[in-house]
Design a protein around this motif. Structure first.
Motif, short mmCIF file in Angstrom:
data_model
loop_
_atom_site.label_atom_id
_atom_site.label_comp_id
_atom_site.label_asym_id
_atom_site.label_seq_id
_atom_site.Cartn_x
_atom_site.Cartn_y
_atom_site.Cartn_z
N UNK A 7 -43.48 8.24 18.04
CA UNK A 7 -43.96 7.44 16.85
C UNK A 7 -43.88 5.86 16.98
N UNK A 8 -43.33 5.56 18.15
CA UNK A 8 -43.10 4.19 18.44
C UNK A 8 -44.31 3.19 18.49
N UNK A 9 -45.51 3.77 19.11
CA UNK A 9 -46.62 3.03 19.22
C UNK A 9 -47.70 3.16 18.29
N UNK A 10 -47.14 3.88 17.06
CA UNK A 10 -47.95 4.00 15.98
C UNK A 10 -47.91 2.86 14.98
N UNK A 11 -49.08 2.57 14.29
CA UNK A 11 -49.16 1.45 13.24
C UNK A 11 -49.05 2.01 11.99
N UNK A 12 -49.28 3.21 11.79
CA UNK A 12 -49.56 4.19 10.52
C UNK A 12 -48.87 5.40 10.51
N UNK A 13 -48.10 5.74 9.68
CA UNK A 13 -47.74 7.07 9.43
C UNK A 13 -48.34 8.11 8.66
N UNK A 14 -48.52 9.26 8.76
CA UNK A 14 -49.12 10.18 7.96
C UNK A 14 -48.01 10.94 6.92
N UNK A 15 -48.49 11.51 5.83
CA UNK A 15 -47.45 11.99 5.12
C UNK A 15 -46.75 13.25 5.90
N UNK A 16 -47.33 13.95 6.43
CA UNK A 16 -46.81 14.86 7.38
C UNK A 16 -45.89 14.50 8.65
N UNK A 17 -45.88 13.36 8.97
CA UNK A 17 -45.08 12.56 9.90
C UNK A 17 -43.73 12.27 9.35
N UNK A 18 -43.43 12.02 7.83
CA UNK A 18 -42.23 11.64 7.51
C UNK A 18 -41.06 12.61 7.51
N UNK A 19 -41.42 13.93 7.18
CA UNK A 19 -40.63 15.09 7.51
C UNK A 19 -40.10 15.10 8.82
#
Length: 65
Positions: A7-19
């Motif tokens: 996730x380090x190079x991402x600007x946004x997270x999706x709802x399924x990324x948070x868990x």
């Protein structure tokens, strides 16, 4: 707070990324409930999906502890 490498190079997270980052206590439904109550991290709607800026999620989590 340190993000996993994927996730380090991402600007946004999706709802399924948070868990994946915070554990099962942060299900998609839990994040939706927080968003509707105005208690979660700031997010933006892109089409039908809600996106969470990485910086906002990190800041929100640091303020929660």
């Amino acid at each position: 707070m340190e993000l996993p490498d994927e996730f380090k190079n991402r600007v946004f997270l999706d709802e399924q990324d948070l868990p994946k980052i915070f554990g099962m206590g942060f299900s998609r439904q839990h994040m939706r409930n927080l968003r509707l109550a105005g208690e979660g991290p700031r997010c933006v709607k892109v089409g039908r999906h809600w996106k969470y800026p990485v910086a906002e999620v990190i800041s929100w989590m640091e303020n929660k502890t």
